[in-house]
Design a protein around this motif. Sequence first.
Motif, PDB file in Angstrom:
ATOM      1  N   GLU A  53      -0.042  -5.634   9.141  1.00 12.38           N
ATOM      2  CA  GLU A  53       0.784  -4.617   9.801  1.00 12.38           C
ATOM      3  C   GLU A  53       1.624  -3.847   8.782  1.00 12.38           C
ATOM      4  O   GLU A  53       1.749  -2.627   8.860  1.00 12.38           O
ATOM      5  CB  GLU A  53       1.696  -5.266  10.851  1.00 12.38           C
ATOM      6  CG  GLU A  53       0.971  -5.746  12.090  1.00 12.38           C
ATOM      7  CD  GLU A  53       1.869  -6.517  13.048  1.00 12.38           C
ATOM      8  OE1 GLU A  53       3.104  -6.551  12.839  1.00 12.38           O
ATOM      9  OE2 GLU A  53       1.330  -7.089  14.003  1.00 12.38           O
ATOM     10  N   ALA A  54       2.193  -4.566   7.823  1.00 13.68           N
ATOM     11  CA  ALA A  54       2.999  -3.912   6.790  1.00 13.68           C
ATOM     12  C   ALA A  54       2.131  -2.981   5.943  1.00 13.68           C
ATOM     13  O   ALA A  54       2.533  -1.859   5.625  1.00 13.68           O
ATOM     14  CB  ALA A  54       3.669  -4.957   5.904  1.00 13.68           C
ATOM     15  N   GLU A  56      -0.646  -1.564   6.900  1.00 13.18           N
ATOM     16  CA  GLU A  56      -1.025  -0.433   7.765  1.00 13.18           C
ATOM     17  C   GLU A  56       0.109   0.585   7.863  1.00 13.18           C
ATOM     18  O   GLU A  56      -0.132   1.793   7.800  1.00 13.18           O
ATOM     19  CB  GLU A  56      -1.397  -0.948   9.164  1.00 13.18           C
ATOM     20  CG  GLU A  56      -1.860   0.124  10.106  1.00 13.18           C
ATOM     21  CD  GLU A  56      -3.150   0.797   9.684  1.00 13.18           C
ATOM     22  OE1 GLU A  56      -3.319   1.986  10.007  1.00 13.18           O
ATOM     23  OE2 GLU A  56      -3.977   0.142   9.029  1.00 13.18           O
ATOM     24  N   LYS A  57       1.344   0.124   7.982  1.00 11.69           N
ATOM     25  CA  LYS A  57       2.489   1.041   8.049  1.00 11.69           C
ATOM     26  C   LYS A  57       2.643   1.811   6.738  1.00 11.69           C
ATOM     27  O   LYS A  57       2.916   3.007   6.739  1.00 11.69           O
ATOM     28  CB  LYS A  57       3.773   0.275   8.365  1.00 11.69           C
ATOM     29  CG  LYS A  57       3.885  -0.165   9.812  1.00 11.69           C
ATOM     30  CD  LYS A  57       5.163  -0.911  10.067  1.00 11.69           C
ATOM     31  CE  LYS A  57       5.237  -1.402  11.505  1.00 11.69           C
ATOM     32  NZ  LYS A  57       6.448  -2.176  11.765  1.00 11.69           N
ATOM     33  N   ALA A  58       2.467   1.119   5.624  1.00 13.73           N
ATOM     34  CA  ALA A  58       2.578   1.774   4.316  1.00 13.73           C
ATOM     35  C   ALA A  58       1.475   2.814   4.152  1.00 13.73           C
ATOM     36  O   ALA A  58       1.729   3.930   3.681  1.00 13.73           O
ATOM     37  CB  ALA A  58       2.501   0.739   3.198  1.00 13.73           C
ATOM     38  N   GLN A  60      -0.053   4.383   6.539  1.00 11.93           N
ATOM     39  CA  GLN A  60       0.232   5.482   7.463  1.00 11.93           C
ATOM     40  C   GLN A  60       1.281   6.422   6.860  1.00 11.93           C
ATOM     41  O   GLN A  60       1.158   7.637   6.963  1.00 11.93           O
ATOM     42  CB  GLN A  60       0.703   4.945   8.822  1.00 11.93           C
ATOM     43  CG  GLN A  60       0.900   6.000   9.877  1.00 11.93           C
ATOM     44  CD  GLN A  60      -0.380   6.730  10.244  1.00 11.93           C
ATOM     45  OE1 GLN A  60      -1.468   6.203  10.147  1.00 11.93           O
ATOM     46  NE2 GLN A  60      -0.247   7.971  10.660  1.00 11.93           N
ATOM     47  N   ALA A  61       2.293   5.852   6.230  1.00 16.15           N
ATOM     48  CA  ALA A  61       3.325   6.672   5.593  1.00 16.15           C
ATOM     49  C   ALA A  61       2.721   7.493   4.444  1.00 16.15           C
ATOM     50  O   ALA A  61       3.037   8.678   4.287  1.00 16.15           O
ATOM     51  CB  ALA A  61       4.454   5.791   5.076  1.00 16.15           C
ATOM     52  N   GLU A  64       0.725  10.353   5.978  1.00 15.65           N
ATOM     53  CA  GLU A  64       1.574  11.435   6.499  1.00 15.65           C
ATOM     54  C   GLU A  64       2.109  12.308   5.364  1.00 15.65           C
ATOM     55  O   GLU A  64       2.115  13.533   5.465  1.00 15.65           O
ATOM     56  CB  GLU A  64       2.732  10.861   7.329  1.00 15.65           C
ATOM     57  CG  GLU A  64       2.305  10.222   8.641  1.00 15.65           C
ATOM     58  CD  GLU A  64       1.623  11.183   9.595  1.00 15.65           C
ATOM     59  OE1 GLU A  64       1.992  12.369   9.633  1.00 15.65           O
ATOM     60  OE2 GLU A  64       0.702  10.744  10.309  1.00 15.65           O
TER      61      GLU A  64
END
Length: 155
Positions: A53-54, A56-58, A60-61, A64
């Motif tokens: 999850e971490a 994936e968030k990184a 995604q950032a 973006e």
Amino acid sequence: MKKSIYTLAMLTLLYGGLTSCKSNTEKQEDAVENVQQANEDLTEVQQENKVDEATEKANQAKWEAFKEDVNATISRNEERIAELNKDIKRQGNQLDAKYQKNVDELQKRNEDLKVKVKIYETDKKQDWESFQTEFNSDMSDLGDALKNFTLNNKK
């Protein structure tokens, strides 16, 4: 044939009888050990999920930020192409058709880059690193072509 079936049946019963001869204490210890192992496995899976999850968030950032930068560059390219189109119309020369064709090609390449971003955003089947490398190379090539394109050097 019957003899081998009876032998197999007897061996199965004998093996089953021997293995079920564990005491209640041994069975309880085995059960406790199995529960502990299951808890350890669960904890390990939960930790792996947190890491995923971490990550994936990184990612995604990063995506973006990359997308914002790309969209800004594409907008600048569109502005430069519009300027080139204006310059072609102002100069009114016989070579304008040739240069208009070149400007149209640059515009198509810019549009293709927009499409690539949209496709990656919806699909994301391609590896992020390879997509980014390939895309940056294409964007750089287009940027260089726009910088080096001048109407004053018509020959």
